[in-house]
Design an enzyme around this catalytic site. Structure first.
Site, PDB file in Angstrom:
ATOM      1  N   CYS A 130       7.760   4.186   1.267  1.00 19.48           N
ATOM      2  CA  CYS A 130       8.081   3.492   0.003  1.00 19.48           C
ATOM      3  C   CYS A 130       7.730   4.317  -1.240  1.00 19.48           C
ATOM      4  O   CYS A 130       8.429   4.227  -2.258  1.00 19.48           O
ATOM      5  CB  CYS A 130       7.401   2.128  -0.038  1.00 19.48           C
ATOM      6  SG  CYS A 130       5.722   2.093   0.563  1.00 19.48           S
ATOM      7  N   HIS A 255       5.343   0.109  -6.676  1.00 20.36           N
ATOM      8  CA  HIS A 255       4.656   1.400  -6.656  1.00 20.36           C
ATOM      9  C   HIS A 255       5.042   2.202  -7.899  1.00 20.36           C
ATOM     10  O   HIS A 255       6.202   2.175  -8.328  1.00 20.36           O
ATOM     11  CB  HIS A 255       5.083   2.225  -5.439  1.00 20.36           C
ATOM     12  CG  HIS A 255       4.531   1.741  -4.134  1.00 20.36           C
ATOM     13  ND1 HIS A 255       3.602   0.740  -4.017  1.00 20.36           N
ATOM     14  CD2 HIS A 255       4.789   2.151  -2.859  1.00 20.36           C
ATOM     15  CE1 HIS A 255       3.307   0.562  -2.729  1.00 20.36           C
ATOM     16  NE2 HIS A 255       4.017   1.395  -2.026  1.00 20.36           N
TER      17      HIS A 255
END
Ligand code: A2P
Length: 344
Positions: A130, A255
């Site tokens: 990710c 993120h």
């Protein structure tokens, strides 16, 4: 032709997004098979207004008739069961790290290297890590314009990168520690004793934890080395220099990565912004934060700055929802590409 799609890990944080995206993007399927561990077998989850019973991955015929299997149930599970799904006739899109570096398994970011899907020889396609995923969109746009040579990256990774249990642990720590706001100022180590951690490497609430994964002999973790190895494979730049540091921050979802990238050509902030604008799935914003972008499909870049030392280098901040573009969205985009290309 009727199409059956399986979601392995259907009860997890990514699994929930996979179900939602398959539904709202009207993915062409006639049947959905929801699969998780034996703990969840027999429970029901909603899909397109129906209640669908969850199957255990250990059921002998669980992949019978499945055309596409989307796996998001951890590396060990994928290693063991993705080949079984392929043997049963399915094409697997795997969200774990189990197959990413296998030379016969394409590692795909839908907007970056869709043509690598032609290399799907094992019947498995891998979805990148990710954090790597989030960095790939701007780095590809910039590479095409300036020739990427080096990346120094520090991630600010959300608790949700460790799944639902990572989110639950952060929330419960925050509840425990909010009662001790005085200690958070005067004696942080004592405040930490008022809660516990298991998923994250230290107490994450009101903190930052600079270790994700297991360090190697040089001190770099497996999570950090994914950023190097997967970036090289996705961008097709086998000599790309990458120096990674991964940090867990008390964000639920989203993120962020601070990137210093160095190029063969000189780069200015304006020319970099121009190179990135219009790249599919990528937006530019003044001050993108993970919270503001949680739940959004796009990856977003901000704080684009020329380097203070090197005219060939650029500094920028990139944010992406780790459960969406970082996981479920890209997985579904890969499945859509497979359908478009008649591969599944
Ligand atoms: P279950 O809910 O039955 O444990 P998350 O990443 O949010 O923690 O979710 C992990 C997902 O992977 C869940 O759907 C979980 O199912 C599933 N899972 C974990 N271990 C296994 C396993 N050994 N076999 C099948 N599914 C698994």
């Amino acid at each position: 032709m009727s199409r059956t799609v399986a979601v392995v890990g259907a009860t997890g944080a990514v699994g929930r997004e996979l179900r939602r995206l398959l539904e709202i993007r009207s993915f062409p399927l006639d049947e959905i098979r929801l699969i998780a561990s034996e703990r969840s077998a027999g429970t029901a989850l909603a899909f397109k207004g129906s209640e669908i019973t969850v199957h255990a991955l250990t059921e002998p015929d669980v992949f019978d008739g499945v055309d596409i299997a989307l796996f998001s149930a951890g590396g060990t599970t994928s290693k063991q069961y993705a080949p079984k799904a392929v043997d049963a006739g399915a094409t697997v899109v795997d969200n774990s790290s189990a197959w990413r570096m296998d030379a016969d398994v394409p590692l795909i970011v839908a907007e970056v290297n869709p043509d690598a899907l032609a290399g799907v020889r094992k019947g498995i396609v891998a979805n990148p890590n990710c954090t790597t995923m989030v960095a790939m969109l701007p780095l590809k746009a910039l590479h095409d314009a300036f020739g990427l040579e080096q990346v120094i990256a520090t991630s600010y990774q959300a608790a949700g990168g460790a799944g639902q249990k990572g989110i639950d642990e952060l929330i419960s720590q925050a509840r425990d520690l909010i009662e001790h706001s005085d200690l958070l100022i005067s004696d942080g180590a004592r405040a930490m004793e008022a809660t516990s951690h298991e998923v994250h490497a230290s107490v994450l609430a009101f903190n930052a934890v600079p270790r994700i994964g297991t360090p190697d002999e040089r001190g770099y973790t497996d999570e950090e080395m994914k950023l190097q190895n997967e970036s090289r494979k996705i961008l097709g730049l086998l000599d790309l220099e990458v120096v990674p540091t991964c940090v867990r921050v008390p964000v639920v979802v989203g993120h962020a990565v601070q990137v210093r990238a160095r190029f063969a050509e000189k780069v200015t902030a304006d020319s970099a912004r121009e190179a990135m604008s219009g790249f599919p799935g990528l937006l530019l914003d003044e001050l993108p934060t993970p919270l503001a972008w949680a739940g959004r499909n796009e990856t977003v870049v901000g704080r684009v700055r020329e380097d203070l030392i090197d005219p060939h280098a650029l500094n920028f901040w990139v944010v992406g929802d780790n459960l969406l573009k970082g996981a479920a969205l890209n997985t579904v985009q890969i499945a859509e590409l497979l359908v478009e290309r008649g591969t599944a």
